[in-house]
Structure formats: C-alpha cells, structure tokens
Design a protein around this motif. Structure first.
Motif, PDB file in Angstrom:
ATOM      1  N   VAL A 171     -59.448   0.534 -28.077  1.00  0.00           N
ATOM      2  CA  VAL A 171     -60.378   0.191 -29.148  1.00  0.00           C
ATOM      3  C   VAL A 171     -61.100  -1.111 -28.815  1.00  0.00           C
ATOM      4  O   VAL A 171     -62.307  -1.249 -29.053  1.00  0.00           O
ATOM      5  CB  VAL A 171     -59.647   0.088 -30.499  1.00  0.00           C
ATOM      6  N   GLU A 172     -60.375  -2.065 -28.257  1.00  0.00           N
ATOM      7  CA  GLU A 172     -61.007  -3.323 -27.846  1.00  0.00           C
ATOM      8  C   GLU A 172     -62.126  -3.054 -26.834  1.00  0.00           C
ATOM      9  O   GLU A 172     -63.213  -3.643 -26.930  1.00  0.00           O
ATOM     10  CB  GLU A 172     -59.959  -4.253 -27.226  1.00  0.00           C
ATOM     11  N   PHE A 173     -61.876  -2.140 -25.887  1.00  0.00           N
ATOM     12  CA  PHE A 173     -62.923  -1.812 -24.930  1.00  0.00           C
ATOM     13  C   PHE A 173     -64.100  -1.114 -25.619  1.00  0.00           C
ATOM     14  O   PHE A 173     -65.265  -1.350 -25.273  1.00  0.00           O
ATOM     15  CB  PHE A 173     -62.404  -0.923 -23.795  1.00  0.00           C
ATOM     16  N   ALA A 174     -63.807  -0.257 -26.590  1.00  0.00           N
ATOM     17  CA  ALA A 174     -64.883   0.417 -27.321  1.00  0.00           C
ATOM     18  C   ALA A 174     -65.807  -0.601 -27.977  1.00  0.00           C
ATOM     19  O   ALA A 174     -67.037  -0.471 -27.934  1.00  0.00           O
ATOM     20  CB  ALA A 174     -64.300   1.356 -28.370  1.00  0.00           C
ATOM     21  N   ASN A 175     -65.229  -1.627 -28.578  1.00  0.00           N
ATOM     22  CA  ASN A 175     -66.053  -2.666 -29.212  1.00  0.00           C
ATOM     23  C   ASN A 175     -66.851  -3.452 -28.184  1.00  0.00           C
ATOM     24  O   ASN A 175     -68.021  -3.796 -28.408  1.00  0.00           O
ATOM     25  CB  ASN A 175     -65.168  -3.594 -30.046  1.00  0.00           C
ATOM     26  N   GLU A 176     -66.222  -3.719 -27.034  1.00  0.00           N
ATOM     27  CA  GLU A 176     -66.934  -4.407 -25.956  1.00  0.00           C
ATOM     28  C   GLU A 176     -68.052  -3.525 -25.403  1.00  0.00           C
ATOM     29  O   GLU A 176     -69.167  -3.999 -25.132  1.00  0.00           O
ATOM     30  CB  GLU A 176     -65.954  -4.777 -24.838  1.00  0.00           C
ATOM     31  N   PHE A 177     -67.757  -2.247 -25.232  1.00  0.00           N
ATOM     32  CA  PHE A 177     -68.749  -1.295 -24.743  1.00  0.00           C
ATOM     33  C   PHE A 177     -69.972  -1.286 -25.663  1.00  0.00           C
ATOM     34  O   PHE A 177     -71.119  -1.305 -25.203  1.00  0.00           O
ATOM     35  CB  PHE A 177     -68.130   0.103 -24.687  1.00  0.00           C
ATOM     36  N   HIS A 178     -69.732  -1.286 -26.951  1.00  0.00           N
ATOM     37  CA  HIS A 178     -70.833  -1.299 -27.917  1.00  0.00           C
ATOM     38  C   HIS A 178     -71.673  -2.574 -27.776  1.00  0.00           C
ATOM     39  O   HIS A 178     -72.909  -2.514 -27.805  1.00  0.00           O
ATOM     40  CB  HIS A 178     -70.285  -1.170 -29.331  1.00  0.00           C
ATOM     41  N   LYS A 179     -71.021  -3.688 -27.611  1.00  0.00           N
ATOM     42  CA  LYS A 179     -71.743  -4.958 -27.496  1.00  0.00           C
ATOM     43  C   LYS A 179     -72.629  -4.997 -26.247  1.00  0.00           C
ATOM     44  O   LYS A 179     -73.681  -5.627 -26.243  1.00  0.00           O
ATOM     45  CB  LYS A 179     -70.754  -6.133 -27.441  1.00  0.00           C
ATOM     46  N   GLU A 229     -66.767   1.778 -11.345  1.00  0.00           N
ATOM     47  CA  GLU A 229     -65.407   1.237 -11.395  1.00  0.00           C
ATOM     48  C   GLU A 229     -65.410  -0.222 -11.832  1.00  0.00           C
ATOM     49  O   GLU A 229     -64.468  -0.678 -12.484  1.00  0.00           O
ATOM     50  CB  GLU A 229     -64.743   1.426 -10.031  1.00  0.00           C
ATOM     51  N   GLU A 230     -66.475  -0.942 -11.502  1.00  0.00           N
ATOM     52  CA  GLU A 230     -66.585  -2.316 -12.000  1.00  0.00           C
ATOM     53  C   GLU A 230     -66.872  -2.307 -13.503  1.00  0.00           C
ATOM     54  O   GLU A 230     -66.293  -3.087 -14.258  1.00  0.00           O
ATOM     55  CB  GLU A 230     -67.701  -3.048 -11.259  1.00  0.00           C
ATOM     56  N   PHE A 231     -67.730  -1.410 -13.933  1.00  0.00           N
ATOM     57  CA  PHE A 231     -68.103  -1.329 -15.343  1.00  0.00           C
ATOM     58  C   PHE A 231     -66.895  -0.975 -16.213  1.00  0.00           C
ATOM     59  O   PHE A 231     -66.690  -1.544 -17.287  1.00  0.00           O
ATOM     60  CB  PHE A 231     -69.211  -0.270 -15.511  1.00  0.00           C
ATOM     61  N   PHE A 232     -66.100  -0.026 -15.741  1.00  0.00           N
ATOM     62  CA  PHE A 232     -64.948   0.429 -16.511  1.00  0.00           C
ATOM     63  C   PHE A 232     -63.640  -0.227 -16.050  1.00  0.00           C
ATOM     64  O   PHE A 232     -62.554   0.266 -16.369  1.00  0.00           O
ATOM     65  CB  PHE A 232     -64.817   1.953 -16.418  1.00  0.00           C
ATOM     66  N   ALA A 233     -63.754  -1.356 -15.348  1.00  0.00           N
ATOM     67  CA  ALA A 233     -62.558  -2.036 -14.811  1.00  0.00           C
ATOM     68  C   ALA A 233     -61.507  -2.342 -15.878  1.00  0.00           C
ATOM     69  O   ALA A 233     -60.305  -2.181 -15.612  1.00  0.00           O
ATOM     70  CB  ALA A 233     -62.976  -3.312 -14.084  1.00  0.00           C
ATOM     71  N   LEU A 291     -64.894  -1.288 -34.479  1.00  0.00           N
ATOM     72  CA  LEU A 291     -63.772  -0.500 -34.954  1.00  0.00           C
ATOM     73  C   LEU A 291     -62.559  -1.395 -35.174  1.00  0.00           C
ATOM     74  O   LEU A 291     -62.352  -2.369 -34.455  1.00  0.00           O
ATOM     75  CB  LEU A 291     -63.393   0.571 -33.931  1.00  0.00           C
ATOM     76  N   ASP A 292     -61.777  -1.045 -36.158  1.00  0.00           N
ATOM     77  CA  ASP A 292     -60.514  -1.719 -36.431  1.00  0.00           C
ATOM     78  C   ASP A 292     -59.398  -0.897 -35.796  1.00  0.00           C
ATOM     79  O   ASP A 292     -59.241   0.286 -36.100  1.00  0.00           O
ATOM     80  CB  ASP A 292     -60.306  -1.841 -37.942  1.00  0.00           C
ATOM     81  N   ALA A 293     -58.623  -1.518 -34.921  1.00  0.00           N
ATOM     82  CA  ALA A 293     -57.576  -0.786 -34.200  1.00  0.00           C
ATOM     83  C   ALA A 293     -56.536  -0.216 -35.146  1.00  0.00           C
ATOM     84  O   ALA A 293     -56.023   0.890 -34.921  1.00  0.00           O
ATOM     85  CB  ALA A 293     -56.917  -1.704 -33.170  1.00  0.00           C
ATOM     86  N   ASP A 294     -56.209  -0.936 -36.217  1.00  0.00           N
ATOM     87  CA  ASP A 294     -55.213  -0.435 -37.160  1.00  0.00           C
ATOM     88  C   ASP A 294     -55.713   0.796 -37.902  1.00  0.00           C
ATOM     89  O   ASP A 294     -54.957   1.748 -38.145  1.00  0.00           O
ATOM     90  CB  ASP A 294     -54.833  -1.528 -38.164  1.00  0.00           C
ATOM     91  N   VAL A 295     -56.992   0.783 -38.265  1.00  0.00           N
ATOM     92  CA  VAL A 295     -57.572   1.940 -38.945  1.00  0.00           C
ATOM     93  C   VAL A 295     -57.590   3.143 -38.008  1.00  0.00           C
ATOM     94  O   VAL A 295     -57.245   4.268 -38.395  1.00  0.00           O
ATOM     95  CB  VAL A 295     -58.987   1.618 -39.455  1.00  0.00           C
ATOM     96  N   MET A 296     -57.985   2.929 -36.756  1.00  0.00           N
ATOM     97  CA  MET A 296     -57.994   4.027 -35.804  1.00  0.00           C
ATOM     98  C   MET A 296     -56.581   4.541 -35.532  1.00  0.00           C
ATOM     99  O   MET A 296     -56.369   5.742 -35.357  1.00  0.00           O
ATOM    100  CB  MET A 296     -58.652   3.590 -34.498  1.00  0.00           C
ATOM    101  N   ALA A 297     -55.622   3.630 -35.512  1.00  0.00           N
ATOM    102  CA  ALA A 297     -54.237   4.043 -35.302  1.00  0.00           C
ATOM    103  C   ALA A 297     -53.772   4.946 -36.433  1.00  0.00           C
ATOM    104  O   ALA A 297     -53.077   5.943 -36.210  1.00  0.00           O
ATOM    105  CB  ALA A 297     -53.335   2.815 -35.180  1.00  0.00           C
ATOM    106  N   GLU A 298     -54.161   4.612 -37.673  1.00  0.00           N
ATOM    107  CA  GLU A 298     -53.759   5.432 -38.813  1.00  0.00           C
ATOM    108  C   GLU A 298     -54.460   6.788 -38.778  1.00  0.00           C
ATOM    109  O   GLU A 298     -53.841   7.826 -39.061  1.00  0.00           O
ATOM    110  CB  GLU A 298     -54.078   4.710 -40.119  1.00  0.00           C
TER     111      GLU A 298
END
Length: 472
Positions: free
Chosen positions: A225-233, A271-275, A320-327
């Motif tokens: 989820v942290e990567f998803a937020n970074e990807f969006h940014k 591979e650098e982008f998705f490192a 995204l909130d990781a806790d919400v996605m986890a639920e």
C-alpha cells in the motif's frame, strides 16, 4: 404448422436462427458466466450488418425484446434474453489494419485477442482490456480502459467511427462528422443506442513491455500500500500497478497478495522503477520482457474455463489507508475461503494513471467517470449455483465498505463532477444517474431521437422508470 420464426429463417440467408428444439441452440446460450445464461426464444447468429438489421426489424415488428451478444463476458446477463431474441455477433470477427494510417477496423463479434494479434504484426496496438478474451463491444461502448490507458486514454478516446444498426433497422456510419450527437452518446453509453457492427480506432506504435506478477504473503500489505501511494505521487504517464487479494491461480493454495506490474519500456528501467517491490523479496517473481499482446493474457489463468462469475467495483481515492485495505482484504479472503472452490476469485485495486483520461474534457463524450480515482474490482468465481445470492449480497457489502472508507459517493472529484460507477465493472443495473452522472438529460434527449421505444434497454438504462432488471 409454422410459427413466426419461419419467416425469420427465410430472411437470414447466411447466418443461423436457433430455436429451443434446434441442434446448436443450447451451445448458443453459453456465456463466460454460467449464472448469466438465460433461455432465449430465438438466437440469431448474424454474419453481416444486413442480417443484424433484419433481426432488429423482425424483433421490433413482432414486439420481441432483444439484446446483443458480442464476447458474452458480461456478468450482468446483458448479453442474454429470457424469452426474447439474442442477436449474436460471434461470427463477425474480421479485423483490418491500415498500418500507414495507423487505424484498425474490427467487427462487433471480435474479442480483443483478435485485435491485439493483428495489430502486433505491424508493431501497433490500441487500448483494450486486461483480458484478451473480453468482447470488444461491451468494453469499448462503456468506456474501456486497460494497460495502455495511462498513455492513450480510454478505448472510446481512440475511437474514430462506428458502423451501427439503429432501432429502426437502419445501418449508419457514426463519427465526429456523421451524426456527431450520436457519436457523443456512443462513447460511454453506446449499448443504449444500437448494435455496433464495426469499430474503427486509432492504433499506436507499441514495442515490448516489462511486466508480470510478484507474489507476496499477506503480511506484506502495508509495504504494498505504501508503494501504491508512492506510485500515485509519481504521476507517471506510462506504467501500471495492481494489487490483488486472491488464492489463485491453482498453484497457490493459500491466500496471497499479487502485484501485477506493467512498465512500458526496457527491463533495466522497469526494475529500477519497481525496485521498492523487488526488494521485498516476493515468494515468486514472474516478471519479464514480453510482447504487449502477451501482457493481455496474464490474467488468463484466473478467467478461463466454465464457472459462475460475478463482477463488481468501487472507486477509490488516494492516498490509501493500509488498515482500511487490510480490513477489505480480510473480509474478502474470509468469504472466499469459507466457500468451496472460490479460490480463483480476486479483489483487484488497479492503479492505472488517469492523466490521459482526464485530459479529455468531461463533456466531450457521454463517459462520466474521468476523475482522478482508481477502481477496486471484485471478481467472484465459483461453480455452486446455491452460492449466487450470497455472493451478490457480499459483493454489495464489500463494495459499500470500500466506497465508504476509500472512495466517495455524491462528492465531486478532481474534474469538478460527481463520479458515477464505471459501468463496465458493475454487474447490477444502476440508476441512470449512477451510471451516467450529469450526462443523463442529454442522453435522454438523444434516446428520444434515436430509440424512442427503448428497444435497446438492457444493462444500465437512461430511461427514467424503465425496468431495471437484467434478467430479460
């Protein structure tokens, strides 16, 4: 004693007309989802626009409700008709590529694999779905997004013209210069206005891509989820990322997280982008360089074979909130693991950059879902008919949770408009406002002009008070 369908058989010279007692009738009812199959009174397998026109005229003259079957992948039942007519386009699958003009013309019975393969021979591609066995008609007419949407927008944004059969049986060419008001409506609400027998779209130079799945245990969700937020940014224009809760394909026997990666460029850059993801040490890494058309087969292990299927979706806003996605993931995984043979179900959050989609003005087409948001897609797959009602109820519950906690309802998005549902990913009939947003009134005016008797009424209707079931 002959019935009225004898006349229809006489009029359909090349195609076939199937009635319940005929050999081939049962096969003509088969759909991607067995739960979407209905016993039609008659199935017309047309081979030309003229035969489609004949079938439409016959149905309207005899007050027979009709629907169209393209690829047969709708889980709403929109390509089936209980006691009515199905006009089946599956024998109309010609594809013509003009490599110099960079255009592709493809008939309404094609699946996207037909289009992908013909374009690939010329180093070209157009925007299609993620699963290459999806029919072109349903996907394109409802908007159409896929791996190339980050670069080229929606399928309808690449559409140059269509040939279609209207409610009165007339065969017309529709484009920005020919019936432009109808062309506006076709791009986002096309199923409400006629049967498209041929699409012509832009094609774009396309080389190999890097991509594929990475498989992780569920406890890696916070980092994903942290990567998803970074990807969006990052706001990249070309690349895609999807996060999937599932137990399938069959080689995985326990719940897992899968990231589906797509980089429109060379492996070293990818591979650098998705490192950050590669450094998480996935339990399986199936990424590689591949032809673009191969990328559209990556979901095939999930979606092939017989079964009962249901698709639904929600919109999600970032971050995204990781806790919400986890639920959300917990609810989904608990449900599919508590039922037999549902392991190939999937909850997919698609992080497909929207800049190209949003670059097209909101009012340029009837499509009303151009905000800066992503889709959370629920795909339920099973074989037990007794699960159907329970699956539908859970789908609604999970969609409500995701929409409430990760998305929005009735709020204006970044484009200044209320975002309705994405009609291609919702199996249930939506209200006109939920399906088409603030384009509803204009669509109703055009409906009166081109289909005043609401001949084309399946799926998401624009007519207020019209029957909202998809079981006809």
């Amino acid at each position: 004693m002959s019935d009225i369908y004898t006349q229809l058989r006489d009029q359909i010279k090349t195609g076939d007309v199937f009635r319940p007692a005929d050999e081939g009738y049962e096969d003509s009812l088969k759909r991607w989802s067995a739960s979407s199959e209905r016993p039609a009174a008659v199935v017309v397998k047309a081979t030309s626009p003229e035969e489609v026109s004949t079938a439409v005229r016959f149905a309207t003259a005899n007050k027979i409700p009709l629907t169209t079957r393209g690829g047969g992948h709708s889980t709403s039942g929109a390509s089936s008709s209980d006691g009515g007519m199905v006009i089946d386009l599956s024998r109309m699958r010609n594809v013509i590529v003009d490599p110099e003009a960079r255009t592709v013309a493809y008939e309404g019975g094609c699946v996207f694999g037909d289009v992908d393969s013909r374009l690939a021979a010329h180093g070209l591609a157009t925007v299609g779905g993620l699963y290459n066995q999806t029919g072109v008609g349903g996907l394109v007419l409802g908007g159409g997004h896929g791996f190339l949407s980050a670069r080229h927008g929606l399928s309808i944004d690449n559409l140059l013209s269509v040939q279609m059969v209207l409610a009165d049986g007339s065969i017309v060419e529709v484009s920005e210069t020919q019936k432009p008001d109808l062309f506006w409506a076709v791009r986002g609400a096309g199923a409400q206005f006629g049967i498209v027998t041929r699409f012509t779209s832009r094609a774009h130079p396309q080389g190999d891509i890097w991509g594929g799945p990475l498989v992780f245990p569920l406890d890696k969700l916070p980092q994903l989820v942290e990567f998803a937020n970074e990807f969006h940014k990052r706001g990249v224009p070309d690349h895609n990322y999807a996060l999937i809760f599932t137990c399938g394909p069959p080689e995985f026997t326990a719940p897992v997280l899968i990231t589906a990666l797509f980089y429109n460029g060379p492996a070293a850059e990818a591979e650098e982008f998705f490192a950050p993801l590669l450094k998480l040490e996935p339990v399986a890494n199936m990424t590689q360089m591949m032809p673009y058309q191969t990328a559209n087969t990556l979901f095939s292990p999930w979606f092939e074979g017989p079964g009962r299927r249901l698709i639904g979706s929600s919109s999600v806003l970032m971050p995204l909130d990781a806790d919400v996605m986890a639920e959300a993931g917990r609810q989904f995984v608990d449900f599919i693991t508590s039922h037999n043979d549902m392991g190939k179900s999937a909850l997919v959050v698609e992080f497909f950059p929207t800049a190209a989609i949003r670059s097209v003005p909101h009012d340029a087409t009837a499509f009303a879902n151009r905000g800066e948001h992503y889709a959370a897609v629920m795909v339920f797959q099973h074989h037990d008919a007794s699960y159907d009602g329970e699956v539908r109820a859970f789908k609604r519950k999970l969609a409500e949770y995701i929409t409430t906690r990760c998305g929005y309802r009735g709020k204006k998005g970044s484009d200044g408009h209320v975002a309705p549902f994405y009609v291609n990913l919702e199996h249930e009939s939506l209200s006109p406002e939920d399906a088409f947003g603030d384009h509803v009134e204009q669509l109703r005016e055009l409906k009166q002009k081109f289909d005043p008797n609401n001949v084309f009424h399946k799926w998401h209707t624009v007519v207020p008070g019209a029957k909202k079931t998809n079981s006809e």
